[in-house]
Design a protein around this motif. Structure first.
Motif, mmCIF file in Angstrom:
data_model
loop_
_atom_site.group_PDB
_atom_site.id
_atom_site.type_symbol
_atom_site.label_atom_id
_atom_site.label_comp_id
_atom_site.label_asym_id
_atom_site.label_seq_id
_atom_site.Cartn_x
_atom_site.Cartn_y
_atom_site.Cartn_z
ATOM 1 N N ARG A 119 5.628 -1.003 -16.198
ATOM 2 C CA ARG A 119 4.797 -1.971 -15.929
ATOM 3 C C ARG A 119 3.625 -1.819 -14.671
ATOM 4 N N ASN A 120 4.137 -0.869 -13.712
ATOM 5 C CA ASN A 120 3.266 -0.382 -12.741
ATOM 6 C C ASN A 120 2.239 0.415 -13.323
ATOM 7 N N VAL A 121 2.438 1.370 -14.414
ATOM 8 C CA VAL A 121 1.687 2.312 -14.720
ATOM 9 C C VAL A 121 0.491 1.326 -15.700
ATOM 10 N N ASN A 122 0.957 0.643 -16.375
ATOM 11 C CA ASN A 122 0.166 -0.361 -16.952
ATOM 12 C C ASN A 122 -0.737 -1.194 -16.285
ATOM 13 N N MET A 123 -0.351 -1.549 -15.128
ATOM 14 C CA MET A 123 -1.135 -2.334 -14.303
ATOM 15 C C MET A 123 -1.965 -1.113 -13.486
ATOM 16 N N ASN B 10 -1.850 12.124 -11.080
ATOM 17 C CA ASN B 10 -1.272 11.594 -10.090
ATOM 18 C C ASN B 10 -0.327 10.537 -10.785
ATOM 19 N N LEU B 11 -0.965 9.589 -11.688
ATOM 20 C CA LEU B 11 -0.247 8.860 -12.252
ATOM 21 C C LEU B 11 0.705 9.089 -13.132
ATOM 22 N N PRO C 148 -0.966 6.909 -6.441
ATOM 23 C CA PRO C 148 -1.969 6.292 -7.383
ATOM 24 C C PRO C 148 -2.741 5.006 -7.010
ATOM 25 N N LEU C 149 -1.753 3.903 -6.280
ATOM 26 C CA LEU C 149 -2.538 2.753 -5.952
ATOM 27 C C LEU C 149 -3.439 2.992 -4.745
ATOM 28 N N THR C 150 -3.278 3.984 -3.834
ATOM 29 C CA THR C 150 -4.323 4.252 -2.665
ATOM 30 C C THR C 150 -5.390 4.850 -3.409
ATOM 31 N N ILE C 151 -5.441 5.589 -4.226
ATOM 32 C CA ILE C 151 -6.724 6.440 -4.990
ATOM 33 C C ILE C 151 -7.447 4.862 -5.542
ATOM 34 N N LYS D 299 -3.583 -8.840 -3.884
ATOM 35 C CA LYS D 299 -2.436 -8.739 -2.776
ATOM 36 C C LYS D 299 -1.843 -7.190 -3.283
ATOM 37 N N ILE D 300 -2.103 -6.707 -4.376
ATOM 38 C CA ILE D 300 -1.200 -5.550 -4.891
ATOM 39 C C ILE D 300 -1.700 -4.405 -3.695
ATOM 40 N N PHE D 301 -2.760 -4.611 -3.076
ATOM 41 C CA PHE D 301 -3.254 -3.303 -2.216
ATOM 42 C C PHE D 301 -2.707 -3.418 -0.765
ATOM 43 N N GLU D 302 -2.144 -4.802 -0.614
ATOM 44 C CA GLU D 302 -1.399 -5.128 0.821
ATOM 45 C C GLU D 302 -0.420 -6.029 0.600
ATOM 46 N N ALA D 303 0.620 -5.691 -0.165
ATOM 47 C CA ALA D 303 1.508 -6.598 -0.553
ATOM 48 C C ALA D 303 2.314 -6.914 0.610
ATOM 49 N N PHE D 304 2.374 -6.154 1.484
ATOM 50 C CA PHE D 304 3.414 -6.280 2.931
ATOM 51 C C PHE D 304 2.441 -6.227 4.207
ATOM 52 N N PRO D 305 2.768 -6.754 5.056
ATOM 53 C CA PRO D 305 1.978 -6.581 6.279
ATOM 54 C C PRO D 305 2.386 -5.264 6.965
#
Length: 126
Positions: free
Chosen positions: A46-50, A73-74, A87-90, A107-113
């Motif tokens: 699911r992460n790959v699809n996203m 990298n994916l 891959p999210l940072t890319i 929020k996926i890019f900063e899901a946590f503080p």
């Protein structure tokens, strides 16, 4: 999207629906469905699809080398050779580079503080 694509589509319909007469009902329906969506654990696929969905926002603007770099990298992420953050940072770098305000607000890019994240959280730290 990383948790439940079907529920994400239903959430989008709730947001898009005209409910000016009863916003509280829409909020309650949204909250209930969101909780159910988040009960489903995310998975690598699911992460790959996203990530591929996010990649689609930029694929026409990227060089062939950038596309290859991301897709390599994916694949490494899919094979559990690198953490999800790579891959999210890319993708986030492209969000910033191409000034995509809609994606930057996700929020996926900063899901946590940041205060809660440590290098060792990825399993690859010191």
């Amino acid at each position: 999207m990383a948790y439940s694509l079907s529920k994400q589509k239903k959430l989008a319909k709730i947001v898009a629906a005209e409910r000016s007469n009863n916003i509280n009902e829409a909020l309650q329906e949204y909250k209930s469905l969101l909780v159910k969506a988040l009960e489903v654990p995310s998975s690598t696929m699911r992460n790959v699809n996203m990530l591929l969905h996010l990649f689609g926002y930029f694929s026409k603007q990227l060089t062939q080398e950038e596309k290859i770099f991301f897709l390599d990298n994916l694949e490494k992420y899919q094979n559990k050779r690198v953490p999800f953050s790579l891959p999210l940072t890319i993708i986030k770098a492209w969000v910033i580079r191409f000034e995509n305000e809609y994606l930057l607000s996700q929020k996926i890019f900063e899901a946590f503080p940041m205060e809660l994240i440590e290098v060792t959280d990825s399993g690859k730290g010191i």
